[in-house]
Design a protein around this motif. Structure first.
Motif, PDB file in Angstrom:
ATOM      1  N   PRO A   1     -38.829  -3.545 -30.026  1.00  0.00           N
ATOM      2  CA  PRO A   1     -39.855  -4.523 -29.635  1.00  0.00           C
ATOM      3  C   PRO A   1     -41.255  -3.972 -29.856  1.00  0.00           C
ATOM      4  CG  PRO A   1     -38.864  -3.509 -27.700  1.00  0.00           C
ATOM      5  CD  PRO A   1     -38.057  -3.061 -28.866  1.00  0.00           C
ATOM      6  N   VAL A   2     -42.206  -4.879 -29.982  1.00  0.00           N
ATOM      7  CA  VAL A   2     -43.604  -4.477 -30.118  1.00  0.00           C
ATOM      8  C   VAL A   2     -43.993  -3.636 -28.906  1.00  0.00           C
ATOM      9  CG1 VAL A   2     -45.970  -5.320 -30.195  1.00  0.00           C
ATOM     10  CG2 VAL A   2     -44.174  -6.498 -31.485  1.00  0.00           C
ATOM     11  N   ALA A   3     -44.688  -2.541 -29.162  1.00  0.00           N
ATOM     12  CA  ALA A   3     -45.038  -1.641 -28.068  1.00  0.00           C
ATOM     13  C   ALA A   3     -46.376  -0.969 -28.338  1.00  0.00           C
ATOM     14  CB  ALA A   3     -43.957  -0.579 -27.869  1.00  0.00           C
ATOM     15  N   LEU A   4     -47.071  -0.671 -27.273  1.00  0.00           N
ATOM     16  CA  LEU A   4     -48.317   0.082 -27.356  1.00  0.00           C
ATOM     17  C   LEU A   4     -47.978   1.544 -27.607  1.00  0.00           C
ATOM     18  CD1 LEU A   4     -51.463  -0.022 -26.864  1.00  0.00           C
ATOM     19  CD2 LEU A   4     -50.940   0.639 -24.508  1.00  0.00           C
ATOM     20  N   PRO A   5     -48.515   2.162 -28.657  1.00  0.00           N
ATOM     21  CA  PRO A   5     -48.189   3.567 -28.910  1.00  0.00           C
ATOM     22  C   PRO A   5     -48.836   4.476 -27.877  1.00  0.00           C
ATOM     23  CG  PRO A   5     -49.827   2.798 -30.478  1.00  0.00           C
ATOM     24  CD  PRO A   5     -49.390   1.598 -29.699  1.00  0.00           C
ATOM     25  N   LEU A   6     -48.116   5.539 -27.540  1.00  0.00           N
ATOM     26  CA  LEU A   6     -48.584   6.529 -26.580  1.00  0.00           C
ATOM     27  C   LEU A   6     -48.267   7.908 -27.140  1.00  0.00           C
ATOM     28  CD1 LEU A   6     -49.514   7.594 -23.773  1.00  0.00           C
ATOM     29  CD2 LEU A   6     -47.159   7.201 -22.975  1.00  0.00           C
ATOM     30  N   ARG A   7     -49.278   8.727 -27.257  1.00  0.00           N
ATOM     31  CA  ARG A   7     -49.068  10.069 -27.800  1.00  0.00           C
ATOM     32  C   ARG A   7     -48.151  10.877 -26.882  1.00  0.00           C
ATOM     33  NH1 ARG A   7     -53.786  14.621 -29.011  1.00  0.00           N
ATOM     34  NH2 ARG A   7     -52.347  16.337 -29.487  1.00  0.00           N
ATOM     35  N   HIS A   8     -47.113  11.471 -27.475  1.00  0.00           N
ATOM     36  CA  HIS A   8     -46.219  12.314 -26.686  1.00  0.00           C
ATOM     37  C   HIS A   8     -46.853  13.679 -26.468  1.00  0.00           C
ATOM     38  CE1 HIS A   8     -42.597  14.026 -25.037  1.00  0.00           C
ATOM     39  NE2 HIS A   8     -42.649  15.015 -25.914  1.00  0.00           N
ATOM     40  N   ILE A   9     -46.949  14.065 -25.209  1.00  0.00           N
ATOM     41  CA  ILE A   9     -47.436  15.390 -24.833  1.00  0.00           C
ATOM     42  C   ILE A   9     -46.223  16.186 -24.365  1.00  0.00           C
ATOM     43  CG2 ILE A   9     -49.054  16.716 -23.431  1.00  0.00           C
ATOM     44  CD1 ILE A   9     -50.421  14.666 -25.250  1.00  0.00           C
ATOM     45  N   PRO A  10     -45.777  17.192 -25.122  1.00  0.00           N
ATOM     46  CA  PRO A  10     -44.572  17.927 -24.721  1.00  0.00           C
ATOM     47  C   PRO A  10     -44.699  18.514 -23.320  1.00  0.00           C
ATOM     48  CG  PRO A  10     -45.119  18.431 -26.983  1.00  0.00           C
ATOM     49  CD  PRO A  10     -46.275  17.635 -26.432  1.00  0.00           C
ATOM     50  N   CYS A  11     -43.593  18.460 -22.589  1.00  0.00           N
ATOM     51  CA  CYS A  11     -43.573  18.871 -21.195  1.00  0.00           C
ATOM     52  C   CYS A  11     -42.196  19.453 -20.886  1.00  0.00           C
ATOM     53  CB  CYS A  11     -43.857  17.659 -20.310  1.00  0.00           C
ATOM     54  SG  CYS A  11     -43.835  17.974 -18.539  1.00  0.00           S
ATOM     55  N   SER A  12     -42.142  20.479 -20.057  1.00  0.00           N
ATOM     56  CA  SER A  12     -40.862  21.030 -19.624  1.00  0.00           C
ATOM     57  C   SER A  12     -41.078  21.816 -18.344  1.00  0.00           C
ATOM     58  CB  SER A  12     -40.237  21.928 -20.700  1.00  0.00           C
ATOM     59  OG  SER A  12     -41.022  23.095 -20.909  1.00  0.00           O
ATOM     60  N   THR A  13     -39.976  22.201 -17.711  1.00  0.00           N
ATOM     61  CA  THR A  13     -40.070  23.059 -16.540  1.00  0.00           C
ATOM     62  C   THR A  13     -40.652  24.402 -16.953  1.00  0.00           C
ATOM     63  OG1 THR A  13     -38.195  21.986 -15.489  1.00  0.00           O
ATOM     64  CG2 THR A  13     -38.757  24.181 -14.708  1.00  0.00           C
TER      65      THR A  13
ATOM     66  N   THR B   1     -36.466  16.318 -29.485  1.00  0.00           N
ATOM     67  CA  THR B   1     -36.845  15.666 -30.740  1.00  0.00           C
ATOM     68  C   THR B   1     -38.337  15.354 -30.758  1.00  0.00           C
ATOM     69  OG1 THR B   1     -34.659  14.669 -31.047  1.00  0.00           O
ATOM     70  CG2 THR B   1     -36.499  13.613 -32.184  1.00  0.00           C
ATOM     71  N   LEU B   2     -38.831  14.768 -29.664  1.00  0.00           N
ATOM     72  CA  LEU B   2     -40.247  14.416 -29.586  1.00  0.00           C
ATOM     73  C   LEU B   2     -41.131  15.661 -29.574  1.00  0.00           C
ATOM     74  CD1 LEU B   2     -39.823  11.604 -26.926  1.00  0.00           C
ATOM     75  CD2 LEU B   2     -40.587  11.253 -29.289  1.00  0.00           C
ATOM     76  N   THR B   3     -40.654  16.738 -28.959  1.00  0.00           N
ATOM     77  CA  THR B   3     -41.416  17.987 -28.950  1.00  0.00           C
ATOM     78  C   THR B   3     -41.558  18.535 -30.361  1.00  0.00           C
ATOM     79  OG1 THR B   3     -40.754  18.518 -26.683  1.00  0.00           O
ATOM     80  CG2 THR B   3     -41.444  20.358 -28.077  1.00  0.00           C
ATOM     81  N   CYS B   4     -40.495  18.464 -31.148  1.00  0.00           N
ATOM     82  CA  CYS B   4     -40.570  18.895 -32.548  1.00  0.00           C
ATOM     83  C   CYS B   4     -41.546  18.023 -33.335  1.00  0.00           C
ATOM     84  CB  CYS B   4     -39.189  18.846 -33.196  1.00  0.00           C
ATOM     85  SG  CYS B   4     -38.036  20.106 -32.625  1.00  0.00           S
ATOM     86  N   LEU B   5     -41.477  16.716 -33.138  1.00  0.00           N
ATOM     87  CA  LEU B   5     -42.379  15.813 -33.857  1.00  0.00           C
ATOM     88  C   LEU B   5     -43.841  16.119 -33.513  1.00  0.00           C
ATOM     89  CD1 LEU B   5     -40.536  12.371 -33.506  1.00  0.00           C
ATOM     90  CD2 LEU B   5     -40.640  13.842 -35.519  1.00  0.00           C
ATOM     91  N   ALA B   6     -44.113  16.385 -32.245  1.00  0.00           N
ATOM     92  CA  ALA B   6     -45.487  16.636 -31.813  1.00  0.00           C
ATOM     93  C   ALA B   6     -46.034  17.953 -32.346  1.00  0.00           C
ATOM     94  CB  ALA B   6     -45.566  16.621 -30.292  1.00  0.00           C
ATOM     95  N   ASN B   7     -45.128  18.878 -32.701  1.00  0.00           N
ATOM     96  CA  ASN B   7     -45.561  20.198 -33.158  1.00  0.00           C
ATOM     97  C   ASN B   7     -45.304  20.444 -34.641  1.00  0.00           C
ATOM     98  OD1 ASN B   7     -46.455  21.992 -30.719  1.00  0.00           O
ATOM     99  ND2 ASN B   7     -44.725  20.793 -29.974  1.00  0.00           N
ATOM    100  N   GLY B   8     -44.792  19.448 -35.358  1.00  0.00           N
ATOM    101  CA  GLY B   8     -44.567  19.610 -36.785  1.00  0.00           C
ATOM    102  C   GLY B   8     -43.480  20.611 -37.116  1.00  0.00           C
TER     103      GLY B   8
ATOM    104  N   ARG C   1     -46.363  15.087 -37.297  1.00  0.00           N
ATOM    105  CA  ARG C   1     -47.190  15.657 -36.231  1.00  0.00           C
ATOM    106  C   ARG C   1     -48.567  15.004 -36.223  1.00  0.00           C
ATOM    107  NH1 ARG C   1     -49.484  21.342 -37.646  1.00  0.00           N
ATOM    108  NH2 ARG C   1     -50.540  19.921 -39.083  1.00  0.00           N
ATOM    109  N   ASP C   2     -49.154  14.833 -37.399  1.00  0.00           N
ATOM    110  CA  ASP C   2     -50.479  14.223 -37.480  1.00  0.00           C
ATOM    111  C   ASP C   2     -50.438  12.761 -37.032  1.00  0.00           C
ATOM    112  OD1 ASP C   2     -51.352  16.648 -38.419  1.00  0.00           O
ATOM    113  OD2 ASP C   2     -51.419  16.036 -40.533  1.00  0.00           O
ATOM    114  N   GLU C   3     -49.348  12.057 -37.362  1.00  0.00           N
ATOM    115  CA  GLU C   3     -49.205  10.672 -36.914  1.00  0.00           C
ATOM    116  C   GLU C   3     -49.101  10.624 -35.390  1.00  0.00           C
ATOM    117  OE1 GLU C   3     -46.218   6.810 -37.401  1.00  0.00           O
ATOM    118  OE2 GLU C   3     -45.885   8.594 -38.650  1.00  0.00           O
TER     119      GLU C   3
END
Length: 383
Positions: A183-195, A287-294, A353-355
Motif C-alpha cells: 500500500p501507499v506509505a510515507l517513507p521513513l528512514r531506517h535508523i539501525p537499533c539494537s540492544t 536486512t534493514l541494517t545492511c541496507l542502511a549501511n550499504g 544506502r544512499d536511497e
C-alpha cells in the motif's frame, strides 16, 4: 500529545519502531510502547517507557482458543493463514491490557506495528486515529486477513465489522525494493537499533582481513534453530576472513568456533559499518541494517515469507540469495567470495544506502503525526 506505540512480537519487530518513538519523545511528546512481556527488555533498553500487555509469546499462540496445537504448514497460502491466525490470537491476548491502558492514559494517537493487530482495535476504542508501521518484510495481505478473521469475536465486542483503516502508513523499506503490491506509505528512514553493550575497540574498527558477520536471528536458542546457525558458521569458517557471529550468549557458548572468531549478543548496528558482508536468515531488522549501511548480504531465508524481499534485493545486485533447502558449503562460501571479490555488489548496496539516507528522518515523520493529531482534535471539536 500522547502517542501509544503498539509494538510487535519480538525484538526484531521492536527495533525498527524505536527511532520514531525516540524522536517523538525528543519532540516533547509523551510516549508509551507496549508489547508482550518478552519484548520489554528490548523496549526499555532503548529508553522507551513500556507496558507489558500479555505474558504470551507468538509461539504460545500456536495453540488455538480450544487449547489445540495447530500445526503450521511448511509453505503455500495455508502457512500464511496459520501465521495470521497466530498473530490474531496474540492480539486477542493483548487486547484487555491495551484497553485498560488506553482508558487510564487516554492517548491522542496510536502507532501500530503492522503485525500488532490489536493496535487498530484499541485506537477505535479510544476514538483516536492510528498509523500503520510497516517494514515490508514478511507482511503479506493474507496474514492480515487471517488475523482479522481470528479477531472477529473481539471486533464484534467493540462494535466493529472490520479492521479500522489507518489514517496513513509509514514504511522503512526503500521504495525501489518495496513489494509492487504494497500500500501507499510515507517513507521513513531506517535508523539501525539494537540492544547495546559496553563497546570494545574491535567493535567499531576492523583489521586487515574482510569482516563477515553471521546471524540466524535473535530467537535462536540451544534447542531451537541451533543447527541452522552452527551450519552457517561451519560453511563460512574456512574462508580467510574475520568472523563475527551475532547470537544470544547462551547459544554462542555452544558453538564450535574457529580460532579468532567472536560470538555473542553483539551490537549489530555498531558493527555494520565495519562489515564487508553479512550472512543471515533474511530477518527484517538485520536486512534493514545492511541496507542502511550499504553492506552486501547473503540471504538464507529458512523461514517461509522471507524470500520475497531477499529476491528483490538480490535482483538489484546488492545481495545473493541461497536456497536454504539445498545449500551446501560451496553455495554459502561461494556467495561470500563473490560479494567480497566483485565490487559491483558493494556499489549497488551503497546505492540502496544512499536511497535509505534520503528518506525522511523520524523527526520529520513526527511532524506528520502532530498534524494528524491536530486535525483529529479540530474535527472532534467541530462535532
Amino acid at each position: 500529545m500522547k502517542i501509544l506505540f503498539v509494538g510487535g512480537n519480538g525484538a526484531g519487530t521492536i527495533f525498527p519502531d524505536v527511532p520514531l518513538a525516540q524522536a517523538a519523545r525528543n519532540a516533547g511528546h509523551e510516549v508509551i510502547m507496549t508489547g508482550p512481556e518478552i519484548t520489554m527488555s528490548a523496549i526499555l533498553g532503548s529508553g522507551i517507557p513500556a507496558v507489558s500487555v500479555t505474558e504470551r509469546t507468538i509461539q504460545d499462540c500456536r495453540v488455538n482458543r480450544e487449547g489445540v496445537l495447530v500445526p503450521t504448514p511448511a509453505g503455500g497460502p495455508e502457512r500464511n493463514i496459520a501465521i495470521g491466525r497466530m498473530f490474531g490470537r496474540l492480539a486477542a491476548h493483548s487486547l484487555d491490557g491495551l484497553l485498560e491502558l488506553a482508558d487510564r492514559w487516554r492517548p491522542d494517537l496510536v502507532v501500530s506495528n503492522v503485525l500488532a493487530y490489536a493496535g487498530p482495535l484499541v485506537a477505535h476504542h479510544a476514538g483516536v486515529p492510528w498509523v500503520r508501521f510497516a517494514t515490508d518484510i514478511g507482511e503479506p495481505l493474507s496474514i492480515d486477513l487471517a488475523a482479522a478473521a481470528e479477531l472477529a469475536p473481539e471486533m464484534e465486542r467493540l462494535g466493529l465489522t472490520a479492521t479500522p483503516p489507518p489514517a496513513f502508513s509509514v514504511t522503512v523499506m526503500p521504495q525501489s525494493v518495496r513489494p509492487p503490491t504494497a500500500p501507499v506509505a510515507l517513507p521513513l528512514r531506517h535508523i539501525p537499533c539494537s540492544t547495546q553493550s559496553a563497546l570494545e575497540p574491535w567493535m567499531y574498527t576492523k583489521g586487515d582481513r574482510p569482516r563477515v558477520l553471521v546471524s540466524a536471528g535473535s530467537r535462536v536458542t540451544p534447542d531451537d534453530d541451533f543447527e541452522l546457525l552452527s551450519g552457517l558458521v561451519e560453511k563460512v569458517a574456512p574462508l580467510d576472513i574475520e568472523l563475527l557471529i551475532a547470537t544470544p550468549d547462551d547459544v554462542a557458548a555452544r558453538l564450535d568456533l574457529p580460532a579468532g572468531a567472536r560470538a555473542g549478543w553483539l551490537p549489530v548496528d555498531v558493527l555494520a559499518p565495519t562489515c564487508d558482508v553479512m550472512v543471515h536468515h533474511a530477518g527484517g531488522n538485520i536486512t534493514l541494517t545492511c541496507l542502511a549501511n550499504g553492506v552486501p548480504q547473503v540471504f538464507v531465508p529458512y523461514l517461509p515469507g522471507l524470500e520475497e524481499h531477499s529476491a528483490r534485493i538480490a535482483e538489484r545486485g546488492a545481495a545473493r540469495l541461497v536456497d536454504p533447502a539445498d545449500h551446501g558449503a560451496a553455495d554459502i562460501a561461494g556467495a561470500v567470495r563473490d560479494l567480497l571479490e566483485d565490487p559491483s555488489y558493494r556499489a549497488e548496496a551503497r546505492r540502496l544506502r544512499d536511497e535509505t539516507a534520503a528518506m525522511p528522518t523520524p523527526a520529520r515523520v513526527v511532524e506528520e503525526l502532530e498534524r494528524l493529531a491536530a486535525a483529529h482534535r479540530e474535527s472532534t471539536a467541530a462535532k
